[in-house]
Design a protein around this motif. Structure first.
Motif, mmCIF file in Angstrom:
data_model
loop_
_atom_site.group_PDB
_atom_site.id
_atom_site.type_symbol
_atom_site.label_atom_id
_atom_site.label_comp_id
_atom_site.label_asym_id
_atom_site.label_seq_id
_atom_site.Cartn_x
_atom_site.Cartn_y
_atom_site.Cartn_z
ATOM 1 N N LEU A 113 0.841 -1.195 0.000
ATOM 2 C CA LEU A 113 0.000 0.000 0.000
ATOM 3 C C LEU A 113 0.877 1.246 0.000
ATOM 4 C CD1 LEU A 113 -2.974 1.058 0.281
ATOM 5 C CD2 LEU A 113 -2.531 1.203 2.731
ATOM 6 N N VAL A 114 0.586 2.171 -0.901
ATOM 7 C CA VAL A 114 1.271 3.458 -0.902
ATOM 8 C C VAL A 114 0.250 4.519 -0.487
ATOM 9 C CG1 VAL A 114 0.803 3.863 -3.342
ATOM 10 C CG2 VAL A 114 2.661 5.080 -2.231
ATOM 11 N N SER A 115 0.658 5.416 0.442
ATOM 12 C CA SER A 115 -0.241 6.453 0.960
ATOM 13 C C SER A 115 0.446 7.805 0.810
ATOM 14 C CB SER A 115 -0.572 6.189 2.428
ATOM 15 O OG SER A 115 -1.182 4.922 2.602
ATOM 16 N N LEU A 116 -0.317 8.796 0.400
ATOM 17 C CA LEU A 116 0.229 10.148 0.310
ATOM 18 C C LEU A 116 -0.914 11.147 0.399
ATOM 19 C CD1 LEU A 116 -0.477 11.001 -2.864
ATOM 20 C CD2 LEU A 116 1.458 9.500 -3.293
ATOM 21 N N GLU A 117 -0.548 12.427 0.586
ATOM 22 C CA GLU A 117 -1.537 13.498 0.687
ATOM 23 C C GLU A 117 -1.410 14.392 -0.540
ATOM 24 O OE1 GLU A 117 -0.686 15.328 4.441
ATOM 25 O OE2 GLU A 117 -2.216 14.162 5.479
ATOM 26 N N ILE A 118 -2.477 14.426 -1.351
ATOM 27 C CA ILE A 118 -2.478 15.286 -2.539
ATOM 28 C C ILE A 118 -2.592 16.730 -2.086
ATOM 29 C CG2 ILE A 118 -3.693 15.826 -4.672
ATOM 30 C CD1 ILE A 118 -4.688 12.962 -4.700
ATOM 31 N N GLY A 119 -1.661 17.558 -2.559
ATOM 32 C CA GLY A 119 -1.596 18.939 -2.127
ATOM 33 C C GLY A 119 -0.309 19.240 -1.389
ATOM 34 N N SER A 120 0.429 18.166 -0.985
ATOM 35 C CA SER A 120 1.675 18.365 -0.253
ATOM 36 C C SER A 120 2.884 18.004 -1.103
ATOM 37 C CB SER A 120 1.660 17.515 1.022
ATOM 38 O OG SER A 120 1.591 16.124 0.696
ATOM 39 N N GLY A 121 2.684 17.662 -2.397
ATOM 40 C CA GLY A 121 3.797 17.287 -3.261
ATOM 41 C C GLY A 121 4.480 18.495 -3.880
ATOM 42 N N THR A 122 5.347 18.192 -4.853
ATOM 43 C CA THR A 122 6.064 19.262 -5.570
ATOM 44 C C THR A 122 5.187 19.732 -6.732
ATOM 45 O OG1 THR A 122 8.196 18.277 -5.016
ATOM 46 C CG2 THR A 122 8.138 19.859 -6.852
ATOM 47 N N PRO A 123 4.706 20.996 -6.683
ATOM 48 C CA PRO A 123 3.813 21.459 -7.764
ATOM 49 C C PRO A 123 4.546 21.517 -9.099
ATOM 50 C CG PRO A 123 3.635 22.882 -5.809
ATOM 51 C CD PRO A 123 4.836 22.017 -5.608
ATOM 52 N N VAL A 124 3.831 21.105 -10.161
ATOM 53 C CA VAL A 124 4.325 21.229 -11.536
ATOM 54 C C VAL A 124 3.529 22.303 -12.276
ATOM 55 C CG1 VAL A 124 4.664 20.055 -13.744
ATOM 56 C CG2 VAL A 124 5.068 18.820 -11.597
ATOM 57 N N THR A 125 2.207 22.274 -12.048
ATOM 58 C CA THR A 125 1.309 23.254 -12.687
ATOM 59 C C THR A 125 0.267 23.705 -11.665
ATOM 60 O OG1 THR A 125 1.569 22.210 -14.839
ATOM 61 C CG2 THR A 125 -0.309 23.669 -14.571
ATOM 62 N N GLY A 126 0.048 25.029 -11.504
ATOM 63 C CA GLY A 126 -1.014 25.534 -10.648
ATOM 64 C C GLY A 126 -0.717 25.350 -9.169
ATOM 65 N N THR A 127 -1.729 25.676 -8.331
ATOM 66 C CA THR A 127 -1.640 25.468 -6.873
ATOM 67 C C THR A 127 -2.893 24.757 -6.422
ATOM 68 O OG1 THR A 127 -2.682 27.601 -6.360
ATOM 69 C CG2 THR A 127 -0.270 27.567 -6.619
ATOM 70 N N PHE A 128 -2.742 23.930 -5.408
ATOM 71 C CA PHE A 128 -3.897 23.188 -4.892
ATOM 72 C C PHE A 128 -4.931 24.146 -4.290
ATOM 73 C CE2 PHE A 128 -6.165 20.306 -2.008
ATOM 74 C CZ PHE A 128 -6.407 19.255 -2.853
ATOM 75 N N ALA A 129 -4.419 25.202 -3.588
ATOM 76 C CA ALA A 129 -5.338 26.149 -2.948
ATOM 77 C C ALA A 129 -6.112 26.961 -3.978
ATOM 78 C CB ALA A 129 -4.549 27.079 -2.023
ATOM 79 N N GLY A 130 -5.584 27.021 -5.231
ATOM 80 C CA GLY A 130 -6.229 27.837 -6.256
ATOM 81 C C GLY A 130 -7.335 27.122 -7.015
ATOM 82 N N ILE A 131 -7.628 25.865 -6.665
ATOM 83 C CA ILE A 131 -8.675 25.110 -7.381
ATOM 84 C C ILE A 131 -10.059 25.636 -6.967
ATOM 85 C CG2 ILE A 131 -9.673 22.836 -7.803
ATOM 86 C CD1 ILE A 131 -6.954 21.639 -7.136
ATOM 87 N N ASN A 132 -10.876 26.000 -7.921
ATOM 88 C CA ASN A 132 -12.257 26.432 -7.659
ATOM 89 C C ASN A 132 -13.152 25.199 -7.699
ATOM 90 O OD1 ASN A 132 -14.720 27.601 -7.415
ATOM 91 N ND2 ASN A 132 -14.610 28.821 -9.290
ATOM 92 N N TRP A 133 -13.365 24.590 -6.569
ATOM 93 C CA TRP A 133 -14.104 23.310 -6.510
ATOM 94 C C TRP A 133 -15.569 23.467 -6.956
ATOM 95 C CZ3 TRP A 133 -11.247 19.231 -6.266
ATOM 96 C CH2 TRP A 133 -9.987 19.291 -5.643
ATOM 97 N N ALA A 134 -16.077 24.704 -6.966
ATOM 98 C CA ALA A 134 -17.465 24.910 -7.404
ATOM 99 C C ALA A 134 -17.593 24.866 -8.921
ATOM 100 C CB ALA A 134 -17.976 26.257 -6.891
ATOM 101 N N ALA A 135 -16.449 24.858 -9.648
ATOM 102 C CA ALA A 135 -16.484 24.891 -11.123
ATOM 103 C C ALA A 135 -16.278 23.512 -11.698
ATOM 104 C CB ALA A 135 -15.429 25.869 -11.646
ATOM 105 N N GLY A 136 -16.752 22.455 -11.002
ATOM 106 C CA GLY A 136 -16.557 21.081 -11.467
ATOM 107 C C GLY A 136 -17.447 20.731 -12.656
ATOM 108 N N PRO A 137 -17.534 19.401 -13.098
ATOM 109 C CA PRO A 137 -16.910 18.294 -12.363
ATOM 110 C C PRO A 137 -15.391 18.266 -12.496
ATOM 111 C CG PRO A 137 -17.788 17.503 -14.422
ATOM 112 C CD PRO A 137 -18.231 18.936 -14.302
ATOM 113 N N TYR A 138 -14.748 17.527 -11.541
ATOM 114 C CA TYR A 138 -13.305 17.347 -11.574
ATOM 115 C C TYR A 138 -12.960 15.853 -11.641
ATOM 116 C CZ TYR A 138 -12.421 22.256 -10.568
ATOM 117 O OH TYR A 138 -12.343 23.609 -10.655
ATOM 118 N N PHE A 139 -11.831 15.571 -12.277
ATOM 119 C CA PHE A 139 -11.322 14.204 -12.405
ATOM 120 C C PHE A 139 -9.894 14.162 -11.866
ATOM 121 C CE2 PHE A 139 -14.678 14.649 -15.389
ATOM 122 C CZ PHE A 139 -15.233 13.414 -15.598
#
Length: 586
Positions: free
Chosen positions: A78-104
């Motif tokens: 089993l591999v476990s990790l927290e999305i949002g704590s990695g090394t960003p390549v594009t964009g920021t996790f805090a900048g996601i507008n979750w109301a503008a979904g759907p998201y995949f």
């Protein structure tokens, strides 16, 4: 399915850490996956590299956030990790507008711990954590202002207490009554005149008037002058000639005289001298043939020997299996020399006819339906009709594995030379989607299309993208492609075919090392040609990993030989992926 990974069990939990009513929601999502190898065994206590992308709108939508992480599987794979704590390549996790979904969420994995991602999967986020949604949600309506409290008596000044929480705003006051209506303003100036209307339709034509009275007849004209006198008529015919008088009769012939007596024979003349001996002399041994040396005929074996069963040139003992044998260590056989145009002008060439083509500088021979040519050790064997070559037709030269006894082409289809190293780019060759013919899609820079094909031979040479199950370029699937030397869409030259899984496995087991090093050291000299991804059409693992298709199917997938720096095995791949092809002599 990709490379070593056969099973991925994916779990995404929107776990938010405990926080009070005034705290900020943490910008993270928990992610877990179970990783197995091609034998369905867990990969435990091993570093894995991962790239996570949040896609907006659809499974192929815009990536609003991409990050990379490296983690390790535990004792249960089993591999476990927290999305949002990695090394960003594009964009920021805090900048996601979750109301503008759907998201995949799209995950890509490198089971070796690096950044060569060979596994990809996409799943829709069916819900979004409330705390994350509320961080970007639509603000609620403003609350009403509260009424002001009564002013209390001023107390003695005490020590300053802690600041209390701000009270809610009071309700807004009611609107005042409308004012009196003002006096009517002065009349405005006249507007400009409108444009003229269009002309009315033309009226119908009136009835025809009555005819006028007939005019008076004109006076007669004067008579014309007389015509010229006609030419004199032709002369009359001559009268008939008078009759010819009758011929007189011939007189009678005189009598023939009698034949005289025969005279006596004269005496015989003298016998003349014997003539000179003829120029062509007799031979001295069986098989002697004559030739003219410029001044006389010579009969011996130094030119042509004919023993009645065969002819020898330069030998007195022609081989019994040959009608003609030419023996020499200083001269050669010179066939007729001509251009391709002159060759094609030969009327009804016989099977076996040989010429030297001065256009291509190759010997040509006719086999009954077309001309073929040989150039040194290179034998140009015909490829299937309709074959599209990316860099010219692949030369057909053989190599034999003395352990397996199999005869293979010595290079990948599309390669211009035998590999000089594992990373020899000229030896990589083309990348075929399983079951497709060489229609141009196999060229590494061919265009892509997202339209699946309903037939075995698409009417184009585009690489067909198939990112969804069953990951096949053809819909519906056809498992009868590439089966044997006469199989549908076999891209190999005449007499060659795609190998089976067991035939490729036998080659792998004969290697000195079960890695890409062993693949190159084998008689086949297999390079690390990389692959082409079925979702994007991009090239992956070029110079690090190598694969060769087999003709064997496995459910909705097909089997392939796979090798890299640490391992080699037979694995299962998506049929829309692009991999190398090595042809086996049938």
């Amino acid at each position: 399915m990709k490379t070593l990974i056969i099973t991925i069990v994916l779990t995404i939990n929107f776990q938010l850490l405990t926080f009070n009513s005034f705290s900020q929601a943490p910008e993270k999502m928990s992610y877990q996956a179970v990783i197995r190898n091609s034998s369905n065994a867990l990969i435990i206590s091993t570093p894995v590299g991962m790239q996570i992308s949040i896609l907006q709108g659809s499974s192929t939508g815009t990536a609003v956030y991409v990050e990379t992480q490296t983690s390790s599987t535990n004792a249960n794979g089993l591999v476990s990790l927290e999305i949002g704590s990695g090394t960003p390549v594009t964009g920021t996790f805090a900048g996601i507008n979750w109301a503008a979904g759907p998201y995949f969420i799209k995950t890509e994995t490198d089971p070796t711990g690096g950044t060569v991602y060979t596994i990809a999967g996409t799943n829709e986020l069916m819900s979004v954590p409330y705390a994350l949604f509320s961080a970007n949600g639509t603000p609620g309506a403003a609350g009403t202002n509260g009424t002001n409290g009564l002013v209390g008596a001023t107390g003695a000044a005490g020590t300053n207490g802690l600041d209390g929480a701000a009270g809610t705003n009071g309700t807004n006051g009611t609107n005042g009554t409308n004012g009196v209506v003002g006096v009517t303003g002065a009349a405005g100036t006249n507007g400009t005149n409108g444009t003229n209307g269009t002309n009315g339709l033309v009226g119908a034509t009136g009835a025809a008037g009555t005819n006028g009275t007939a005019g008076l007849n004109g006076t007669n004209g004067t008579n014309g002058t007389n015509g010229l006198v006609g030419a004199t008529g032709a002369a009359g015919t001559n009268g008939t000639n008078g009759l010819v008088g009758a011929t007189g009769t011939n007189g009678t012939n005189g009598l023939v005289g009698g034949t005289g007596a025969a005279g006596t024979n004269g005496t015989d003349g003298l016998v003349g001298p014997t003539g000179a001996t003829g120029l062509l002399s007799s031979g001295t041994a069986a098989g002697n043939t004559p030739y003219w040396n410029g001044s006389q005929w010579v009969v011996n074996n130094s030119n042509i020997h004919n023993n009645g069963a065969g002819v020898g040139i330069g030998t007195t003992s022609p081989n019994a299996s040959a009608k003609v044998e030419i023996a020499s260590t200083t001269q050669g056989l010179l066939p007729p020399r001509m251009t391709t145009v002159q060759r094609d002008a030969i009327v009804s060439p016989a099977i076996g006819l040989v010429i030297f083509n001065t256009t291509t500088n190759c010997l040509n021979f006719y086999i009954g339906n077309s001309w073929y040519e040989t150039c040194g050790t290179l034998i140009l064997i015909p490829y299937p009709v309709g074959t599209v070559n990316c860099a010219g037709a692949t030369a057909v030269l053989n190599v034999t594995n003395s352990i397996t006894g199999k005869i293979w082409m010595d290079r990948n289809l599309g390669a211009t030379q035998v590999a000089t190293s594992s990373t020899d780019a000229n030896s990589y060759g083309d990348l075929y989607q399983w079951g497709r013919r060489a229609d141009g899609h196999q060229c590494r820079t061919s265009a892509t299309t997202a339209t699946l094909s309903s037939i075995d031979q698409p009417a184009h040479g585009d690489f067909i993208l198939a990112p969804n199950v069953p990951f096949d370029w053809r819909s519906a699937q056809n498992t009868n492609l590439w089966q044997g030397v006469n199989g549908v869409n076999n891209p190999c030259p005449a007499g060659y075919r795609i190998p089976t899984e067991s035939e490729l496995e036998a080659e792998r087991l004969s290697w000195s090392a079960n890695t890409s090093v062993g693949a190159f050291a084998s008689p086949l000299k297999l390079p690390t040609a990389g692959n082409r991804n079925n979702s994007s059409g991009s090239l992956f693992s070029v110079g690090t990993n190598g694969s060769c298709w087999s003709s064997t199917v496995s459910g909705i997938y097909s089997r392939s030989l796979y090798f890299y720096s640490s391992d080699a095995d037979m694995v299962t791949y998506d049929r829309a992926d692009g991999y190398a092809v090595r042809c086996l002599k049938d």
